[in-house]
Design an enzyme around this catalytic site. Structure first.
Site, short mmCIF file in Angstrom:
data_model
loop_
_atom_site.label_atom_id
_atom_site.label_comp_id
_atom_site.label_asym_id
_atom_site.label_seq_id
_atom_site.Cartn_x
_atom_site.Cartn_y
_atom_site.Cartn_z
N ARG A 1 -7.46 11.19 -5.21
CA ARG A 1 -8.65 10.41 -5.43
C ARG A 1 -9.99 11.70 -5.11
O ARG A 1 -11.27 10.99 -4.94
CB ARG A 1 -8.08 9.92 -3.54
CG ARG A 1 -9.82 9.17 -2.95
CD ARG A 1 -9.41 7.52 -3.93
NE ARG A 1 -10.85 7.38 -3.10
CZ ARG A 1 -12.01 7.26 -3.42
NH1 ARG A 1 -12.85 7.71 -4.29
NH2 ARG A 1 -13.30 6.64 -2.82
N ARG B 1 -3.83 6.47 0.43
CA ARG B 1 -4.75 7.81 1.59
C ARG B 1 -3.82 8.32 2.14
O ARG B 1 -3.82 9.54 2.50
CB ARG B 1 -5.50 7.24 1.98
CG ARG B 1 -7.07 7.29 1.28
CD ARG B 1 -8.38 6.37 1.78
NE ARG B 1 -7.66 5.00 2.18
CZ ARG B 1 -8.26 4.13 3.48
NH1 ARG B 1 -9.59 4.44 2.84
NH2 ARG B 1 -8.14 3.29 3.06
N ASP C 1 -6.53 -2.79 -7.31
CA ASP C 1 -6.97 -3.73 -6.38
C ASP C 1 -7.52 -4.96 -7.04
O ASP C 1 -7.32 -5.85 -7.55
CB ASP C 1 -8.15 -3.08 -5.81
CG ASP C 1 -8.54 -3.08 -4.26
OD1 ASP C 1 -8.37 -2.64 -3.71
OD2 ASP C 1 -9.85 -4.28 -4.43
N TYR D 1 -14.05 -12.61 -0.29
CA TYR D 1 -15.41 -11.42 -1.01
C TYR D 1 -16.10 -11.27 -1.13
O TYR D 1 -17.29 -10.54 -0.45
CB TYR D 1 -14.13 -10.46 -1.03
CG TYR D 1 -13.62 -9.49 -0.33
CD1 TYR D 1 -13.73 -8.81 1.03
CD2 TYR D 1 -11.92 -9.90 -0.21
CE1 TYR D 1 -12.67 -7.67 1.35
CE2 TYR D 1 -10.72 -9.00 0.55
CZ TYR D 1 -11.32 -7.99 1.60
OH TYR D 1 -10.56 -7.27 2.05
N ARG E 1 0.81 -1.23 -0.06
CA ARG E 1 -0.03 -0.38 -0.22
C ARG E 1 1.20 1.41 -0.30
O ARG E 1 0.62 2.16 0.84
CB ARG E 1 -1.13 0.32 1.16
CG ARG E 1 -1.86 -1.00 1.15
CD ARG E 1 -3.36 -0.08 0.00
NE ARG E 1 -3.91 -1.04 -0.08
CZ ARG E 1 -5.54 -1.04 0.72
NH1 ARG E 1 -5.56 -0.09 1.70
NH2 ARG E 1 -6.60 -1.81 0.75
O1 CP3 Z 1 0.31 0.66 -3.35
C1 CP3 Z 1 -0.72 -0.66 -3.52
O2 CP3 Z 1 -0.39 -1.00 -2.79
C2 CP3 Z 1 -1.71 -0.22 -4.34
C3 CP3 Z 1 -2.38 -0.93 -4.76
C4 CP3 Z 1 -3.14 -1.88 -4.35
C5 CP3 Z 1 -5.01 -1.22 -3.29
N1 CP3 Z 1 -5.09 -2.16 -3.29
C6 CP3 Z 1 -4.97 -0.39 -3.80
C7 CP3 Z 1 -6.38 0.29 -2.91
C8 CP3 Z 1 -2.83 -3.37 -3.45
C9 CP3 Z 1 -1.91 -4.11 -4.04
C10 CP3 Z 1 -4.14 -3.58 -3.22
C11 CP3 Z 1 -4.52 -4.83 -2.28
C12 CP3 Z 1 -5.46 -5.66 -1.73
N2 CP3 Z 1 -6.86 -4.82 -1.89
C13 CP3 Z 1 -6.08 -6.21 -0.79
C14 CP3 Z 1 -4.48 -6.59 0.00
C15 CP3 Z 1 -4.02 -6.09 1.14
C16 CP3 Z 1 -3.52 -6.17 2.15
O3 CP3 Z 1 -4.43 -5.39 3.00
O4 CP3 Z 1 -4.12 -7.30 2.82
C17 CP3 Z 1 -7.05 -6.06 -0.18
C18 CP3 Z 1 -7.92 -7.10 1.05
C19 CP3 Z 1 -7.81 -5.24 -0.83
C20 CP3 Z 1 -9.09 -4.83 -0.89
C21 CP3 Z 1 -9.46 -3.86 -0.08
N3 CP3 Z 1 -8.95 -2.45 -1.44
C22 CP3 Z 1 -10.55 -3.22 0.71
C23 CP3 Z 1 -10.79 -4.56 2.15
C24 CP3 Z 1 -10.40 -1.59 1.00
C25 CP3 Z 1 -10.75 -0.86 1.63
C26 CP3 Z 1 -10.39 -0.47 3.01
C27 CP3 Z 1 -9.17 0.31 2.91
O5 CP3 Z 1 -7.95 0.22 2.56
O6 CP3 Z 1 -9.46 1.16 2.17
C28 CP3 Z 1 -9.28 -1.76 -0.01
C29 CP3 Z 1 -9.29 -0.15 -1.16
C30 CP3 Z 1 -8.04 0.72 -1.63
N4 CP3 Z 1 -7.58 -0.51 -2.43
C31 CP3 Z 1 -7.55 1.57 -1.49
C32 CP3 Z 1 -6.34 1.67 -1.83
C33 CP3 Z 1 -4.91 2.77 -2.37
C34 CP3 Z 1 -8.47 2.93 -0.41
C35 CP3 Z 1 -9.17 3.07 -1.68
C36 CP3 Z 1 -9.62 4.94 -1.23
O7 CP3 Z 1 -8.62 5.75 -1.68
O8 CP3 Z 1 -11.33 4.46 -0.96
#
Ligand code: CP3
Length: 346
Positions: A39, A30, A76, A152, A26
């Site tokens: 965003r 944010r 994602d 999920y 990540r």
């Molecule tokens: O730099 C990076 O790693 C960006 C790429 C990336 C994102 N999600 C962007 C994202 C990657 C590799 C992921 C993987 C991801 N997504 C996982 C596996 C990693 C982990 O944390 O275990 C999972 C479980 C998800 C599913 C997911 N995506 C959830 C549960 C959420 C909401 C919770 C949260 O952290 O916001 C997301 C949203 C998400 N994915 C955001 C980002 C930058 C935030 C969204 C926003 O800006 O509103």
């Protein structure tokens, strides 16, 4: 072509290095003001992921800010369930919410067949990012693990205990396996297209490995990770692409993770403090393990804990510096900069 002498590739080749390559799970997100500025322009997070130029800009933000050793595709893991017609939305402060989650075995019978072409926007993002990176910075493509995507899709949202999912797999064993097989095929095709588009390395996120007991972990998660890595290693396009597995605190032996996963590198969750390095040595590279919450502490504590991790892995052949899970929105970017300096100066 990416330079195979890059620090990241050398660590993936199990070389013992003086300074480990650094990237962060990540790393785009944010916690960065630059990210929040982009965003703001999108209501739905997935709409932003569907714009390859924006994904490129976001993937480069942490590279430019912290001079990291690897980039990761901005996207994602839930793009696959979205392409299967499950209707993924991201709701403010709630995370992902599915419009059409899997509620019964009929929903699995009625699922669309995965068409990798539906995720062209992801492959285009890969190509754009790759073209913008210098040769010594490899690009990581990724997917969820079949199990984490199934969890999920059945739960329909994030959850602490994934009760609905665990109930579902108890009651619908055969159909759960049908679904996991379909997701494994989808992950394979998806990752293959990412590699074709320019991804140098693959990471598989098994973020919900921890909710399964040992037997069920082997049956519902590890079996499919093994199928997926086997398929990738036996395909012309992907056979040489290193695979990193992030499995969140799985209830299996270290030996199982090393031997059965088929991964070239294991990304260690922060709580996996007792992971036996001797079992992994010369078999897989290792990544991560630092508790991300350390980054909420003052600098002297960050330095102390980081040195502890670096001491632990200093003789390990093939260590990649990373956190034991993703950077959270409450972390100050200055501390990411500081952490990176501490690792490079060690
Ligand atoms: O730099 C990076 O790693 C960006 C790429 C990336 C994102 N999600 C962007 C994202 C990657 C590799 C992921 C993987 C991801 N997504 C996982 C596996 C990693 C982990 O944390 O275990 C999972 C479980 C998800 C599913 C997911 N995506 C959830 C549960 C959420 C909401 C919770 C949260 O952290 O916001 C997301 C949203 C998400 N994915 C955001 C980002 C930058 C935030 C969204 C926003 O800006 O509103």
């Amino acid at each position: 072509m990416t330079n195979s002498n890059s620090l990241f590739f050398r660590a993936l080749n199990k070389e013992r290095l003086k300074t480990p390559p650094i990237w962060y799970m990540r790393q785009a997100g944010r916690y960065m003001p630059e990210y929040r500025a982009v965003r703001k322009k999108f209501n739905n997070f997935l709409d932003m992921c569907k714009n390859p130029d924006v994904c490129c800009e976001l993937a480069l933000q942490p590279i430019n800010a912290f001079n990291l050793d690897a980039a990761i595709l901005f996207s994602d893991i839930l793009t696959i369930p979205d392409a299967l017609g499950l209707g993924v939305n991201f709701v403010e402060n709630e995370g992902p919410v599915f419009k059409n989650p899997i509620n019964n075995s009929k929903d699995i019978d009625n699922l669309d067949l995965f068409d990798p072409d539906e995720l062209q926007y992801v492959y285009q993002a890969v190509t754009n990012i790759k073209n913008s990176l210098s040769d010594n910075i490899p690009l990581i493509g990724f997917s969820g693990s079949p199990w984490t995507l199934a969890a999920y899709s059945i739960e329909g949202k994030s959850s602490k205990d994934f009760k609905k999912t665990l109930n579902f797999i108890n009651k619908n064993n055969d159909k759960s396996h049908t679904f996991l097989n379909a997701l494994t095929d989808a992950c394979f095709l998806y990752l293959r297209e990412q590699v074709k588009a320019g991804a140098d390395v693959i990471q598989i996120f098994d973020s919900w490995a921890n909710i399964l007991d040992e037997n069920r972990f082997n049956e519902f998660s590890m079996q499919y990770i093994n199928k997926l890595t086997y398929a990738l290693k036996n395909d012309k396009v992907t056979s040489k692409t290193p695979i990193i597995l992030f499995s969140r605190d799985p209830k299996c032996s270290n030996q199982t993770l090393v031997k059965n996963s088929g991964a070239d590198c294991l990304s260690l969750y922060w709580d996996m403090k007792d992971f036996d390095l001797n079992i992994a040595r010369n078999k897989v590279s290792l990544q991560g393990n630092l508790d991300p919450r350390i980054l909420l502490e003052p600098k002297d504590k960050i330095k102390y804990q980081t040195h502890k991790i670096l001491d632990k892995f200093k003789d390990y052949p093939g260590y990649i510096f990373n956190l034991g899970h993703g950077i959270t929105p409450d972390i100050n970017p200055d501390n990411i900069k500081y952490l990176t300096e501490v690792v490079r100066e060690y």
